[in-house]
Design an enzyme around this catalytic site. Structure first.
Site, PDB file in Angstrom:
ATOM      1  N   CYS A 158       0.848  -1.341   0.158  1.00 16.13           N
ATOM      2  CA  CYS A 158       0.142  -0.131  -0.032  1.00 16.13           C
ATOM      3  C   CYS A 158       0.704   1.073  -0.014  1.00 16.13           C
ATOM      4  CB  CYS A 158      -0.780  -0.115   1.349  1.00 16.13           C
ATOM      5  SG  CYS A 158      -1.746  -1.381   1.491  1.00 16.13           S
ATOM      6  N   ARG A 206       4.591   0.900  -6.137  1.00 13.56           N
ATOM      7  CA  ARG A 206       4.553  -0.110  -4.976  1.00 13.56           C
ATOM      8  C   ARG A 206       3.440  -1.234  -5.219  1.00 13.56           C
ATOM      9  NH1 ARG A 206       6.672   2.224  -0.488  1.00 13.56           N
ATOM     10  NH2 ARG A 206       5.200   1.086   1.072  1.00 13.56           N
ATOM     11  N   TRP A 227      -2.740  -2.749  -1.543  1.00  7.77           N
ATOM     12  CA  TRP A 227      -2.433  -3.839  -2.062  1.00  7.77           C
ATOM     13  C   TRP A 227      -3.028  -4.769  -0.968  1.00  7.77           C
ATOM     14  CZ3 TRP A 227       0.745  -8.133  -0.563  1.00  7.77           C
ATOM     15  CH2 TRP A 227       1.390  -8.727  -1.372  1.00  7.77           C
ATOM     16  N   ASN A 242      -1.190   1.635   5.825  1.00  8.93           N
ATOM     17  CA  ASN A 242      -0.426   0.552   5.166  1.00  8.93           C
ATOM     18  C   ASN A 242       0.245  -0.388   6.299  1.00  8.93           C
ATOM     19  OD1 ASN A 242       1.532  -0.988   3.541  1.00  8.93           O
ATOM     20  ND2 ASN A 242       3.145   0.828   3.709  1.00  8.93           N
ATOM     21  N   GLY A 243       0.087  -1.682   5.999  1.00  7.16           N
ATOM     22  CA  GLY A 243       0.666  -2.539   7.122  1.00  7.16           C
ATOM     23  C   GLY A 243      -0.348  -3.621   7.657  1.00  7.16           C
ATOM     24  N   GLU A 285      18.167 -15.681 -10.937  1.00  6.97           N
ATOM     25  CA  GLU A 285      17.678 -14.379 -11.170  1.00  6.97           C
ATOM     26  C   GLU A 285      16.671 -14.342 -12.690  1.00  6.97           C
ATOM     27  OE1 GLU A 285      16.709 -12.013  -9.631  1.00  6.97           O
ATOM     28  OE2 GLU A 285      16.806 -10.170 -10.824  1.00  6.97           O
ATOM     29  N   LYS A 344      13.053 -13.084 -13.257  1.00  6.01           N
ATOM     30  CA  LYS A 344      12.667 -12.001 -13.879  1.00  6.01           C
ATOM     31  C   LYS A 344      11.411 -12.310 -14.961  1.00  6.01           C
ATOM     32  CE  LYS A 344      13.671  -9.022 -12.246  1.00  6.01           C
ATOM     33  NZ  LYS A 344      14.526  -9.158 -10.977  1.00  6.01           N
ATOM     34  N   GLU A 392       8.171 -13.435 -13.149  1.00  8.75           N
ATOM     35  CA  GLU A 392       7.175 -12.136 -12.723  1.00  8.75           C
ATOM     36  C   GLU A 392       6.938 -11.259 -13.582  1.00  8.75           C
ATOM     37  OE1 GLU A 392       9.562  -9.689  -9.601  1.00  8.75           O
ATOM     38  OE2 GLU A 392      11.374  -9.781 -10.783  1.00  8.75           O
ATOM     39  N   HIS A 443      19.368 -34.956 -12.140  1.00  8.59           N
ATOM     40  CA  HIS A 443      18.913 -35.428 -10.861  1.00  8.59           C
ATOM     41  C   HIS A 443      17.384 -35.441 -10.793  1.00  8.59           C
ATOM     42  CE1 HIS A 443      22.966 -36.383  -9.363  1.00  8.59           C
ATOM     43  NE2 HIS A 443      23.136 -35.158 -10.002  1.00  8.59           N
ATOM     44  N   LYS A 453       6.351  -3.376  -4.908  1.00  4.65           N
ATOM     45  CA  LYS A 453       7.727  -2.982  -4.857  1.00  4.65           C
ATOM     46  C   LYS A 453       8.493  -3.333  -3.503  1.00  4.65           C
ATOM     47  CE  LYS A 453      11.263  -1.411  -6.687  1.00  4.65           C
ATOM     48  NZ  LYS A 453      12.257  -2.641  -7.388  1.00  4.65           N
TER      49      LYS A 453
HETATM   50  O1  M6R Z   1      13.775  -4.357  -1.448  1.00  5.78           O
HETATM   51  P1  M6R Z   1      14.186  -5.904  -1.139  1.00  5.78           P
HETATM   52  O2  M6R Z   1      15.327  -5.843  -1.834  1.00  5.78           O
HETATM   53  O3  M6R Z   1      14.363  -6.229   0.073  1.00  5.78           O
HETATM   54  O4  M6R Z   1      13.001  -6.603  -1.947  1.00  5.78           O
HETATM   55  C1  M6R Z   1      13.449  -8.131  -1.947  1.00  5.78           C
HETATM   56  C2  M6R Z   1      12.342  -8.702  -2.999  1.00  5.78           C
HETATM   57  O5  M6R Z   1      11.076  -8.445  -2.574  1.00  5.78           O
HETATM   58  C3  M6R Z   1      12.647  -7.990  -4.320  1.00  5.78           C
HETATM   59  O6  M6R Z   1      13.969  -8.391  -4.751  1.00  5.78           O
HETATM   60  C4  M6R Z   1      11.613  -8.894  -5.373  1.00  5.78           C
HETATM   61  O7  M6R Z   1      11.864 -10.306  -5.425  1.00  5.78           O
HETATM   62  C5  M6R Z   1      11.682  -8.283  -6.739  1.00  5.78           C
HETATM   63  N1  M6R Z   1      10.083  -8.376  -7.296  1.00  5.78           N
HETATM   64  C6  M6R Z   1      12.355  -8.961  -7.756  1.00  5.78           C
HETATM   65  O8  M6R Z   1      12.329  -8.353  -9.007  1.00  5.78           O
END
Ligand code: M6R
Length: 612
Positions: A2, A27, A75, A101-102, A488, A492, A495, A511, A607
């Site tokens: 949020c 966010r 969110w 937010n929270g 990674e 990417k 997501e 395996h 985010k």
């Molecule tokens: O702000 P942070 O680096 O702690 O965030 C960690 C993850 O939430 C963040 O890297 C997330 O996996 C992203 N969506 C990756 O693109």
């Protein structure tokens, strides 16, 4: 997660607040709303979906006379994305409105208590419980500040909240506990928001609120108190040095593309002032008072965790520090960690607000560890709570998918390995440690080299994405320092384009996972020209023998017979990772854009993950 904003000033407040909400869009959110007082009653406008839906509704409402308002992008955590669950929420008597937010962890208990007293709830949210709890506390504490504090003292969990009162339409209140909230000090106007870009257009003077701070603000003044006892607190405003330009698209189609292309500059920034004039020493004065660790634990989530896995190779090879890498969400629930005096914890987080990483930091501190933070966001919770912090200086990262932040984290981990190599100088080991000067000079030459290579890499990524866009699954394979990069690459792709992708250590394929391979299940193999190349090449051949298509990302005159060989500029391993990373990012970016996905705000993602 949020986003919240509160404003009191001299301008029409609703446009200021909706503009702020746009700046918080990155966010992630599924509904939005604003509240202000008009004709002595609250006007609360909320809409499910994008901000455009809220703006359509606002267009039909008279908003111009209000100079104080608050807004929210939600969110979903408690209750589905729906207008009834969107914020702001009002108390039953419509005297108060709140944005939050929270998560209030004990909201069920508080809700039951309030229901007994006759309160009714129109949403499934914990927030509606909180605003009614404040109204209830007000029966004993007529002054709103006191009632607000009394209610917050009963709420367990994390919150950043803004509160307004019908009978004082020019004042907003704000409070923070384990969720980001920044106060903006303007001239004749004041702001509170989840992130600086929400109000940066109006002021660069900011106060990073502490957990347990509560604020009362009007256009002309603000007062800050400690939640615990309402004693006044004084925070000096700081000046933000970056501007809106740094947080805007600068002609790129998406923030993500802009941020990928910013990586050469980000590396230059990260290196600035951190190499001695002689070019043989890394300078990290932030750590000079702390001894180099005998063992290091690195704790992080998501992409930051991948950086940690990559950095482990350098810290072990260059600095000879044994490293254990932990997922923050797992680490925080294991009680078998007791740290020895010479052990250290490094937490990595772009946002510095990730709930699991922050909790891991606090637990590690409780168990006696010295914790250092590697963060991008200045003044974030992790940055403030760590014993020392290294800033990555990547600038604001707006795209939900993390790109330049990982590049800057990798660079900082390389610098840290070289820094500790010098600090731990052990004559018996020095012959085994690679020469520092050589690696420092290779790091310094990275930014221009990558700057020259990015456009051609982008072109290849575009071509390959068109060829493989029909795939519903993908494997990403790598060995050694390329294994975290394979993880990674897979993250990417999934997501951004919602294509199922898995990152694997290439040697693990046989395996089990290789059972999945057929002509419709392609593999993206990272096969660099280094000592592990022959082994990765064998793994590629094993995939091909099962009709699997292969994109091989390589950097040498290799004799690979893959379906597509993507050759990138040559760099000594492990620094080759700095070129592999943008190749993977560009491939996922192009795939998602070609498939028409929302590149900067993928579905279901936030985010900054400020809930557990
Ligand atoms: O702000 P942070 O680096 O702690 O965030 C960690 C993850 O939430 C963040 O890297 C997330 O996996 C992203 N969506 C990756 O693109």
């Amino acid at each position: 997660m949020c986003g919240i904003i509160g404003y009191a000033g001299c301008r029409p407040a609703v446009p200021v607040v909706t503009e702020g909400l746009h700046r918080l869009e990155y966010r992630g959110y599924d509904s939005a709303g604003v509240a202000f007082v008009r004709d002595r009653s609250f006007c609360v406008i909320r809409a499910k979906g994008r901000l455009s839906a809220l703006e359509e509704k606002l267009a039909a409402v008279q908003t111009a006379t209000s100079t104080c308002a608050m807004g929210h992008t939600r969110w979903a955590t408690h209750g589905v994305p729906a207008e009834r669950n969107a914020h702001p929420h009002c108390s039953n008597d419509n005297s108060l409105a709140i944005v939050h937010n929270g998560i209030i962890e004990n909201f069920q208990e508080l809700k039951a208590e309030l229901a007994e007293k006759g309160y009714v709830f129109h949403s499934e949210t914990d927030t509606e419980v909180l605003v009614n709890l404040i109204a209830e506390c007000r029966k004993d504490e007529p002054e709103l500040l006191r009632a607000f504090a009394a209610a917050l003292r009963r709420a367990h969990g994390a919150y950043a909240v803004c509160l307004m009162e019908r009978n004082a339409p020019d004042t907003f209140y704000a409070a923070r506990m384990s969720a980001p909230l920044i106060f903006g000090v303007g001239t004749g106007e004041n702001f509170a928001a989840s992130d600086i870009p929400a109000f940066l257009h109006y002021t660069r003077k900011v106060i990073f609120l502490d957990d347990g701070d509560i604020v009362q603000a009007t256009a002309k003044e603000y007062n800050m108190f400690r939640l615990e006892d309402l004693e006044p607190v004084a925070h000096e405003p700081q000046t933000v040095l970056w501007d809106m330009q740094a947080a805007q698209k600068s002609g790129y189609k998406h923030y993500m593309l802009k941020e990928i292309f910013e990586q050469p500059r980000v590396m230059t920034e990260a290196l600035a002032g951190r190499i001695s004039e002689q070019g043989d020493t890394v300078l990290l004065p932030e750590l000079d008072n702390l001894p180099a660790p005998a063992r290091l634990y690195i704790v992080a989530c998501g992409t930051s965790w991948h950086s940690a896995l990559w950095g482990r190779h350098l810290l072990e090879d260059w600095a000879r520090v044994p490293v254990q890498v932990e997922l923050a969400s797992e680490f925080r629930h294991r009680d078998n960690f007791l740290f020895k005096k010479d052990e250290m914890v490094l937490v990595i987080s772009q946002s510095g607000e990730t709930a699991d990483t922050l909790a891991a930091l606090r637990i590690a501190k409780e168990r006696g560890a010295t914790v250092i933070g590697l963060c991008n966001v200045i003044g974030s919770s992790i940055a403030r709570e760590a014993a020392a912090v290294l800033y990555t200086r990547a600038g604001p990262e707006i795209s939900v998918a993390s790109t330049k932040a990982m590049c800057s984290q990798m660079l900082m981990l390389a610098l840290l390995a070289l820094y500790w190599q010098a600090r731990r100088h052990n004559p018996d080991e020095s012959s085994r440690c690679p020469p520092r000067r050589q690696w420092i000079s290779a790091l310094v030459s990275l930014p221009p080299m990558l700057g020259d290579a990015l456009s051609a890499m982008h072109e290849t990524a575009r071509r390959l994405s068109r060829k493989y866009a029909q795939a519903r699954n993908f494997f990403y394979l790598g060995r050694g320092h390329c294994f975290p990069l394979a993880l990674e690459g897979a993250l990417k792709l999934k997501e951004l384009s919602y294509i199922h992708a898995e990152g694997y250590a290439a040697g693990e394929m046989k395996h089990g996972p290789i059972a999945l391979i057929d002509s419709a299940f392609p593999t993206f193999a990272i096969a660099l020209d280094d000592p592990l190349f022959p082994k990765t090449k064998s793994n590629i051949m094993e995939v091909q023998a099962r009709q699997g298509k292969v994109i091989a990302l390589t950097n040498g005159e290799t004799d690979l017979a893959a379906d597509d060989v993507w050759t990138i500029p040559r760099l000594p391993s492990p620094l080759a990772g700095f070129v592999v990373l943008p190749a993977l990012q560009l491939f996922s970016y192009e795939m998602a854009d070609y498939l028409g996905k929302d590149v900067d705000q993928p579905r279901n993602l936030a985010k900054s993950v400020t809930v557990e």
